[in-house]
Enzyme design. Structure first.
Site, PDB file in Angstrom:
ATOM      1  N   GLY A  42       5.153  -1.111   2.559  1.00  0.00           N
ATOM      2  CA  GLY A  42       4.331   0.072   2.380  1.00  0.00           C
ATOM      3  C   GLY A  42       5.111   1.373   2.372  1.00  0.00           C
ATOM      4  N   HIS A  71       0.816  -1.220   0.000  1.00  0.00           N
ATOM      5  CA  HIS A  71       0.000   0.000   0.000  1.00  0.00           C
ATOM      6  C   HIS A  71       0.849   1.269   0.000  1.00  0.00           C
ATOM      7  CE1 HIS A  71       0.867   0.725   4.302  1.00  0.00           C
ATOM      8  NE2 HIS A  71       0.882  -0.597   4.380  1.00  0.00           N
ATOM      9  N   ASP A  72       0.361   2.275  -0.714  1.00  0.00           N
ATOM     10  CA  ASP A  72       0.920   3.628  -0.712  1.00  0.00           C
ATOM     11  C   ASP A  72       2.324   3.720  -1.309  1.00  0.00           C
ATOM     12  OD1 ASP A  72      -1.287   5.040   0.838  1.00  0.00           O
ATOM     13  OD2 ASP A  72      -0.729   3.488   2.268  1.00  0.00           O
TER      14      ASP A  72
END
Length: 262
Positions: free
Chosen positions: A136, A118-119
């Site tokens: 992440g 994520h991200d």
């Protein structure tokens, strides 16, 4: 071009000349650009935004929810640029409220079984080789080659034109134009072959080598080396890019030449 055995939600936005092979699932909140090929047994979940002329191979999952205990179900995206190839069994999670999106750039090659958490933000023309794990909030620049089975710690930053040796554990930031290898990870020289392939002149490569010689070979700490470079070397786009990267590296940059033994 959508196979009758594919499960494509009618609300998904599918571009022109898109091929969707059998046993693939595409959720409602998905956008796929013109000319993209989606292979069999692919899962594309809510929040996926896939560009034009991409190729997505079997077993891949795009825009799965983040593997982050802080995730609270917020809307977020996984954005894939144009002409990017995603090989078998890759997983690309969508973002969290921290940034709202995971992003992979244009003209990338993400090889089989790699994971992008994520991200993350992946630049253009970047190659992630088989089995890599990217945690992440990682930022990876343009024209990076990440060797197979490498792993990147969360919040790490990797500059443009970096070459990472296979199996490397990336715990520190890697400034632009360099190669890294060994365990623990250390500076292994300038990515001169990659730079020549991308049109850098010998004079420009020598300039970059001179900068890193000051950082890693002149027995100065990083702060002293930065001050020396600012005073003794003429400003250029590459010099300023390197200095700005180092000055904006909260984790600190990779260590100098090493043997793998402390």
């Amino acid at each position: 071009m959508i196979h009758q055995l594919a499960a494509v939600d009618k609300r998904a936005k599918i571009g022109k000349n898109v091929t969707v092979e059998p046993f693939t699932t595409i959720a409602a909140d998905v956008e796929i650009g013109d000319g993209t090929w989606i292979g069999p047994n692919v899962t594309i979940m809510n929040g996926a935004r896939i560009g034009e002329n991409c190729k997505v191979f079997p077993g891949t999952v795009i825009a799965g929810i983040p593997q982050d205990l802080k995730f609270e179900g917020e809307d977020s995206l996984a954005v894939i640029g144009d002409r990017t190839t995603i090989r078998e069994c890759v997983t690309i999670n969508r973002g969290t409220k921290a940034s709202g999106a995971t992003k992979v750039g244009d003209d990338c090659l993400i090889m089989a079984t790699a994971h992008i958490a994520h991200d993350c933000v992946i630049g253009n023309h970047t190659i992630i080789v088989n089995g890599c794990g990217i945690a992440g909030h990682v930022e990876i620049g343009d024209h990076v080659v990440m060797g197979g089975l490498s792993a990147v710690h969360q919040f790490v930053k990797i500059g443009n034109h970096v070459m990472i040796s296979g199996g490397t554990l990336v715990r520190k930031d890697i400034p632009p134009y360099v190669k890294v290898a060994r365990e623990p990870m250390s500076f292994a020289g300038i990515n001169s072959i990659g730079l020549r392939r991308r049109g850098f002149s010998n004079d420009k490569i020598f300039e970059i080598q001179k900068i890193y010689r000051a950082i890693f070979q002149m027995k100065m700490n990083v702060t002293q080396a930065v001050n020396y470079i600012e005073k003794e070397m003429l400003p250029t786009a590459e010099r300023d890019e390197i200095l700005q990267f180092i000055q904006n590296s909260p984790r600190g940059i990779v260590r100098g030449y090493g043997t793998g033994k402390d």
